[in-house]
Scaffold this motif. Structure first.
Motif, PDB file in Angstrom:
ATOM      1  N   GLY A   1       0.812  -1.202   0.000  1.00 30.37           N
ATOM      2  CA  GLY A   1       0.000   0.000   0.000  1.00 30.37           C
ATOM      3  C   GLY A   1       0.850   1.258   0.000  1.00 30.37           C
ATOM      4  N   PHE A   2       1.981   1.187   0.693  1.00 31.97           N
ATOM      5  CA  PHE A   2       2.930   2.299   0.716  1.00 31.97           C
ATOM      6  C   PHE A   2       3.383   2.633  -0.707  1.00 31.97           C
ATOM      7  CE2 PHE A   2       7.471   3.449   0.641  1.00 31.97           C
ATOM      8  CZ  PHE A   2       7.477   4.586   1.416  1.00 31.97           C
ATOM      9  N   LEU A   3       3.756   1.614  -1.473  1.00 33.91           N
ATOM     10  CA  LEU A   3       4.234   1.824  -2.843  1.00 33.91           C
ATOM     11  C   LEU A   3       3.108   2.316  -3.752  1.00 33.91           C
ATOM     12  CD1 LEU A   3       6.475  -1.361  -3.203  1.00 33.91           C
ATOM     13  CD2 LEU A   3       7.255   0.998  -3.007  1.00 33.91           C
ATOM     14  N   MET A   4       1.909   1.757  -3.582  1.00 36.76           N
ATOM     15  CA  MET A   4       0.777   2.198  -4.394  1.00 36.76           C
ATOM     16  C   MET A   4       0.386   3.629  -4.052  1.00 36.76           C
ATOM     17  SD  MET A   4      -1.657  -1.207  -4.508  1.00 36.76           S
ATOM     18  CE  MET A   4      -2.937  -0.348  -5.440  1.00 36.76           C
ATOM     19  N   GLY A   5       0.459   3.971  -2.760  1.00 35.12           N
ATOM     20  CA  GLY A   5       0.112   5.327  -2.330  1.00 35.12           C
ATOM     21  C   GLY A   5       1.050   6.364  -2.907  1.00 35.12           C
ATOM     22  N   ILE A   6       2.354   6.059  -2.903  1.00 42.74           N
ATOM     23  CA  ILE A   6       3.333   6.993  -3.473  1.00 42.74           C
ATOM     24  C   ILE A   6       3.070   7.194  -4.959  1.00 42.74           C
ATOM     25  CG2 ILE A   6       5.766   7.225  -4.130  1.00 42.74           C
ATOM     26  CD1 ILE A   6       6.552   6.234  -1.427  1.00 42.74           C
ATOM     27  N   SER A   7       2.808   6.086  -5.673  1.00 43.34           N
ATOM     28  CA  SER A   7       2.572   6.190  -7.112  1.00 43.34           C
ATOM     29  C   SER A   7       1.324   7.014  -7.410  1.00 43.34           C
ATOM     30  CB  SER A   7       2.450   4.794  -7.736  1.00 43.34           C
ATOM     31  OG  SER A   7       1.233   4.191  -7.364  1.00 43.34           O
ATOM     32  N   ASP A   8       0.307   6.882  -6.568  1.00 43.24           N
ATOM     33  CA  ASP A   8      -0.935   7.613  -6.810  1.00 43.24           C
ATOM     34  C   ASP A   8      -0.801   9.111  -6.551  1.00 43.24           C
ATOM     35  OD1 ASP A   8      -2.601   5.567  -7.738  1.00 43.24           O
ATOM     36  OD2 ASP A   8      -2.997   4.851  -5.715  1.00 43.24           O
ATOM     37  N   LEU A   9       0.284   9.512  -5.911  1.00 41.99           N
ATOM     38  CA  LEU A   9       0.532  10.943  -5.700  1.00 41.99           C
ATOM     39  C   LEU A   9       1.207  11.597  -6.900  1.00 41.99           C
ATOM     40  CD1 LEU A   9       1.792  10.953  -1.986  1.00 41.99           C
ATOM     41  CD2 LEU A   9      -0.309  12.014  -2.840  1.00 41.99           C
ATOM     42  N   ILE A  10       1.712  10.777  -7.836  1.00 39.83           N
ATOM     43  CA  ILE A  10       2.471  11.296  -8.970  1.00 39.83           C
ATOM     44  C   ILE A  10       1.606  11.307 -10.224  1.00 39.83           C
ATOM     45  CG2 ILE A  10       4.568  11.032 -10.359  1.00 39.83           C
ATOM     46  CD1 ILE A  10       5.268  11.431  -7.502  1.00 39.83           C
ATOM     47  N   PRO A  11       1.366  12.486 -10.831  1.00 39.14           N
ATOM     48  CA  PRO A  11       0.625  12.513 -12.090  1.00 39.14           C
ATOM     49  C   PRO A  11       1.371  11.720 -13.161  1.00 39.14           C
ATOM     50  CG  PRO A  11       0.787  14.709 -11.146  1.00 39.14           C
ATOM     51  CD  PRO A  11       1.714  13.834 -10.350  1.00 39.14           C
ATOM     52  N   GLY A  12       0.676  10.777 -13.794  1.00 44.57           N
ATOM     53  CA  GLY A  12       1.300   9.960 -14.831  1.00 44.57           C
ATOM     54  C   GLY A  12       1.662   8.568 -14.361  1.00 44.57           C
ATOM     55  N   VAL A  13       1.686   8.330 -13.052  1.00 46.73           N
ATOM     56  CA  VAL A  13       2.046   7.013 -12.517  1.00 46.73           C
ATOM     57  C   VAL A  13       0.789   6.348 -11.946  1.00 46.73           C
ATOM     58  CG1 VAL A  13       3.545   5.725 -10.953  1.00 46.73           C
ATOM     59  CG2 VAL A  13       4.329   7.877 -11.932  1.00 46.73           C
ATOM     60  N   SER A  14       0.565   5.084 -12.310  1.00 50.23           N
ATOM     61  CA  SER A  14      -0.665   4.406 -11.944  1.00 50.23           C
ATOM     62  C   SER A  14      -0.469   3.458 -10.775  1.00 50.23           C
ATOM     63  CB  SER A  14      -1.186   3.614 -13.144  1.00 50.23           C
ATOM     64  OG  SER A  14      -2.195   2.718 -12.765  1.00 50.23           O
ATOM     65  N   GLY A  15      -1.370   3.536  -9.794  1.00 55.27           N
ATOM     66  CA  GLY A  15      -1.363   2.567  -8.708  1.00 55.27           C
ATOM     67  C   GLY A  15      -1.658   1.172  -9.216  1.00 55.27           C
ATOM     68  N   GLY A  16      -2.457   1.078 -10.308  1.00 56.78           N
ATOM     69  CA  GLY A  16      -2.742  -0.205 -10.920  1.00 56.78           C
ATOM     70  C   GLY A  16      -1.490  -0.860 -11.478  1.00 56.78           C
ATOM     71  N   THR A  17      -0.592  -0.040 -12.041  1.00 59.04           N
ATOM     72  CA  THR A  17       0.682  -0.567 -12.552  1.00 59.04           C
ATOM     73  C   THR A  17       1.495  -1.160 -11.414  1.00 59.04           C
ATOM     74  OG1 THR A  17       0.739   1.105 -14.315  1.00 59.04           O
ATOM     75  CG2 THR A  17       2.813   0.008 -13.793  1.00 59.04           C
ATOM     76  N   ILE A  18       1.544  -0.473 -10.282  1.00 60.22           N
ATOM     77  CA  ILE A  18       2.298  -0.959  -9.125  1.00 60.22           C
ATOM     78  C   ILE A  18       1.678  -2.247  -8.591  1.00 60.22           C
ATOM     79  CG2 ILE A  18       3.157  -0.383  -6.817  1.00 60.22           C
ATOM     80  CD1 ILE A  18       4.337   1.312  -9.105  1.00 60.22           C
ATOM     81  N   ALA A  19       0.335  -2.319  -8.582  1.00 55.79           N
ATOM     82  CA  ALA A  19      -0.345  -3.543  -8.136  1.00 55.79           C
ATOM     83  C   ALA A  19       0.010  -4.714  -9.044  1.00 55.79           C
ATOM     84  CB  ALA A  19      -1.855  -3.323  -8.110  1.00 55.79           C
ATOM     85  N   PHE A  20       0.089  -4.449 -10.347  1.00 55.62           N
ATOM     86  CA  PHE A  20       0.485  -5.495 -11.290  1.00 55.62           C
ATOM     87  C   PHE A  20       1.920  -5.921 -11.026  1.00 55.62           C
ATOM     88  CE2 PHE A  20      -2.408  -6.172 -15.007  1.00 55.62           C
ATOM     89  CZ  PHE A  20      -2.048  -7.493 -15.206  1.00 55.62           C
ATOM     90  N   LEU A  21       2.778  -4.932 -10.803  1.00 54.77           N
ATOM     91  CA  LEU A  21       4.193  -5.192 -10.526  1.00 54.77           C
ATOM     92  C   LEU A  21       4.355  -6.049  -9.277  1.00 54.77           C
ATOM     93  CD1 LEU A  21       7.253  -4.537 -10.928  1.00 54.77           C
ATOM     94  CD2 LEU A  21       6.855  -2.461  -9.618  1.00 54.77           C
ATOM     95  N   LEU A  22       3.520  -5.812  -8.282  1.00 57.87           N
ATOM     96  CA  LEU A  22       3.602  -6.536  -7.015  1.00 57.87           C
ATOM     97  C   LEU A  22       2.862  -7.877  -7.044  1.00 57.87           C
ATOM     98  CD1 LEU A  22       3.034  -3.527  -4.580  1.00 57.87           C
ATOM     99  CD2 LEU A  22       5.193  -4.681  -5.076  1.00 57.87           C
TER     100      LEU A  22
END
Length: 272
Positions: free
Chosen positions: A9-30
């Motif tokens: 969740g920490f990694l997904m939360g950071i990504s969701d703060l950045i315009p252009g970076v998807s939390g869904g991408t991080i979930a796939f990565l994890l």
């Protein structure tokens, strides 16, 4: 309780703060994307107890990150925008081989899937030419702006669940990103609650739709997802960095992003 989901969740939360970076991408990565969709849609059913152990630690990680790191991300984007964007660029590029392997591109993709992938990538990449809406920061709620913030949160959350589409970027296009970051940084609870309510409603609706499409149109959905991720590279690309220190920092950042992507995909595909 799956407490290791806090760091996810920490990694997904950071990504969701950045315009252009998807939390869904991080979930796939994890390696938790499918389970995330199932758990979100299942949480709002009679079998909710089955999913709370997965979602609660994940939600804690995301929530704490949004509250604690909004100021940090704001500082990094204001003072080290290019290296920060290049780190996430490396992260996104690093996840493409992993998702391609998951999709079995060589074995399962036909000509039509590649056309779909290219069309989706081009459509998302073309959003870089869309001018964001007025980004005046809202600090006081009225009925009209509350309604707008609610639906912006809804749209942003639907984007968060799609790999390659950034919820923050959607908020930026709608002119709400500055308001959301300011509300998190200053703990403006009324603003946070209104946007958060939209996010929750969007999660419920989109998780069911995406899960259905993945289950029934698997290869086509994977083509769309890979296209979205490739298209997001063009959205987040900050341009060629200046020579000297900014250039070196950006090169190091993109390499670190690639390393982190490969590290986490290797860890989570063996552990889950």
């Amino acid at each position: 309780m799956e407490w290791k989901n806090i760091y996810r969740g920490f990694l997904m939360g950071i990504s969701d703060l950045i315009p252009g970076v998807s939390g869904g991408t991080i979930a796939f990565l994890l390696g938790i994307y499918d389970r995330l969709l199932i758990s979100i849609s299942g949480f709002f059913s009679r079998e909710w107890k089955k999913h709370i152990g997965f979602l609660l630690p994940l939600g804690i990680g995301i929530g704490l990150t949004l509250l604690l790191f909004s100021k940090v991300i704001k500082f990094l984007l204001e003072n080290y925008e290019q290296p920060t964007q290049f780190f996430f660029l490396g992260l996104i590029l690093g996840v493409i081989p992993f998702i391609s392997k998951q999709a079995g591109v060589k074995k399962n993709f036909k000509f039509g899937h590649f056309i779909l992938l290219i069309v989706v990538a081009v459509l998302l990449a073309s959003t870089v030419f869309i001018k964001p809406a007025d980004s005046t920061i809202i600090t006081q709620l009225t009925f009209q702006n509350a309604l707008g913030l609610f639906f912006a949160g809804w749209a942003g959350s639907m984007a968060m669940l799609l790999p390659g589409v950034s919820g923050s970027f959607v908020l930026l296009l709608l002119g709400v990103y500055a308001t959301a970051i300011n509300a998190l940084a200053t703990i403006n609870l009324p603003i946070i609650i209104v946007i958060g309510a939209g996010v929750i409603v969007g999660f419920i609706a989109s998780s069911k739709i995406i899960h259905y499409l993945l289950a029934n149109f698997t290869h086509g959905m994977f083509a769309i997802i890979i296209g979205l991720i490739i298209g997001s590279v063009f959205v987040i690309y900050p341009g060629i960095p200046e020579s000297g220190t900014p250039f070196v920092m950006s090169i190091i950042a993109v390499i670190m992003g690639l390393i982190v992507a490969n590290m986490f995909s290797a860890i989570d595909t063996t552990s889950d």
